[in-house]
Design an enzyme around this catalytic site. Structure first.
Site, PDB file in Angstrom:
ATOM      1  N   HIS A  13       0.816  -1.231   0.000  1.00 57.88           N
ATOM      2  CA  HIS A  13       0.000   0.000   0.000  1.00 57.88           C
ATOM      3  C   HIS A  13       0.840   1.267   0.000  1.00 57.88           C
ATOM      4  CE1 HIS A  13      -2.802  -3.067   1.565  1.00 57.88           C
ATOM      5  NE2 HIS A  13      -3.689  -2.398   0.843  1.00 57.88           N
ATOM      6  N   GLU A  86       2.161  -1.021   7.783  1.00 61.75           N
ATOM      7  CA  GLU A  86       3.274  -1.063   6.831  1.00 61.75           C
ATOM      8  C   GLU A  86       4.433  -0.167   7.285  1.00 61.75           C
ATOM      9  OE1 GLU A  86       1.924  -0.975   2.742  1.00 61.75           O
ATOM     10  OE2 GLU A  86       0.498  -2.600   3.133  1.00 61.75           O
ATOM     11  N   ARG A 174     -23.927  16.002  12.132  1.00 58.86           N
ATOM     12  CA  ARG A 174     -24.113  17.100  11.175  1.00 58.86           C
ATOM     13  C   ARG A 174     -25.460  16.926  10.474  1.00 58.86           C
ATOM     14  NH1 ARG A 174     -18.319  17.534  10.605  1.00 58.86           N
ATOM     15  NH2 ARG A 174     -17.785  19.742  10.485  1.00 58.86           N
ATOM     16  N   ARG A 229     -17.903  23.987  16.000  1.00 53.80           N
ATOM     17  CA  ARG A 229     -19.223  23.401  16.026  1.00 53.80           C
ATOM     18  C   ARG A 229     -20.172  24.036  17.032  1.00 53.80           C
ATOM     19  NH1 ARG A 229     -20.059  18.522  13.892  1.00 53.80           N
ATOM     20  NH2 ARG A 229     -22.196  19.141  14.327  1.00 53.80           N
TER      21      ARG A 229
END
Ligand code: URA
Length: 257
Positions: A13, A86, A174, A229
């Site tokens: 990856h 990884e 949300r 928020r």
């Protein structure tokens, strides 16, 4: 026995082998591949491109004479988990996440920096590594080194608890989504996290902390506030993002990690 990769073994990856990172043991992990080159150049010297595969873009840089990897994790827990697995195999021992976040406390403003010391596990990835009772906590020494660096530089950094959600919309309560619907499970949760004193919503830190702990990697997380928020659901980038990143770069450069 730990399954380190051979020196020239390219990991699927992340797309590079241990020899590409020249002995680096520290990795800086932004979520966005588009921020990697900027961060590598801003943080250190002699920055150079390593690899680019899927959401994982990597550059190597040099901070105070030490090789440091800058590698994007992509968004969300699953991508973070793969990245850490990884990176452990190529020899990375410490990671510092550099992310963006939504503040849920009125005193934490747009453009501010939050150092997350722990995280609420609203993600799925961390449950594949440890039962839900297991805490998502940062490495204490690494976190305190970042906090001390911010203090020495006179940069305000809030030490807080993140709420790490697998979703940007319902999990962060949300309502400005396509349907406007938030399942009952998440209705009222913003208020609850606020009442408990949590600092911020984001999407990667709980997976980062738990997977790192499971792999024996030391992890810390710094986020720049791009949504407030208690005022609005909107993300505001531009100047606030740039000012948070400038502060984060200085904090990392001067940290004794
Ligand atoms: N990232 C998030 O996950 N939430 C926000 O509100 C802002 C950035």
């Amino acid at each position: 026995m730990k399954n380190y990769a051979k020196l020239d073994e390219v990991l699927y990856h992340i797309g590079f082998a241990p020899k590409a990172i020249e002995g680096a043991e520290l990795a800086i992990l932004p979520g966005d591949p588009g921020r990697v080159e900027f961060l590598a150049k801003a943080l250190g010297e002699n920055a150079s491109f390593v690899a680019c595969h899927r959401e994982y873009t990597s550059w190597i840089t040099e901070i105070n004479g030490c090789k440091v990897l800058v590698c994007s994790t992509g968004m969300g827990g699953p991508a973070v988990g793969i990245c850490l697995e990884e990176l452990a195999r190529v020899g990375i021992k410490k990671v510092i996440r550099v992310g963006t976040t939504g503040s849920i406390q009125p005193e934490i403003a747009l453009g501010d920096v939050i150092i997350d010391k722990a995280s609420v596990r609203l993600d799925g990835t961390s449950t594949h590594y440890a039962p839900v009772e297991f805490p998502a906590v940062a490495d204490f020494e690494l976190t305190m080194a970042l906090a001390a660096s911010a203090k020495n530089l006179g940069i305000k950094a809030h030490l807080g608890i993140a709420v790490s959600s697998d979703t940007f919309y319902p999990g962060q309560e949300r309502y400005d989504s396509f349907t406007g619907y938030v399942p009952r499970r998440f209705q009222g949760t913003l208020k609850e996290w606020q009442a408990l004193g949590a600092a911020n919503y984001e999407m990667e830190t709980s997976a980062l902390f738990v997977v790192s702990q499971a792999l024996g990697i030391k992890a810390a997380a710094l986020c720049g506030v791009v949504a407030q928020r208690t005022e609005s659901e909107a993300v505001v980038t531009g100047d606030f993002y740039n000012s948070a990143m400038e502060k984060i770069v200085k904090i990392i450069q001067k940290a004794e990690v």
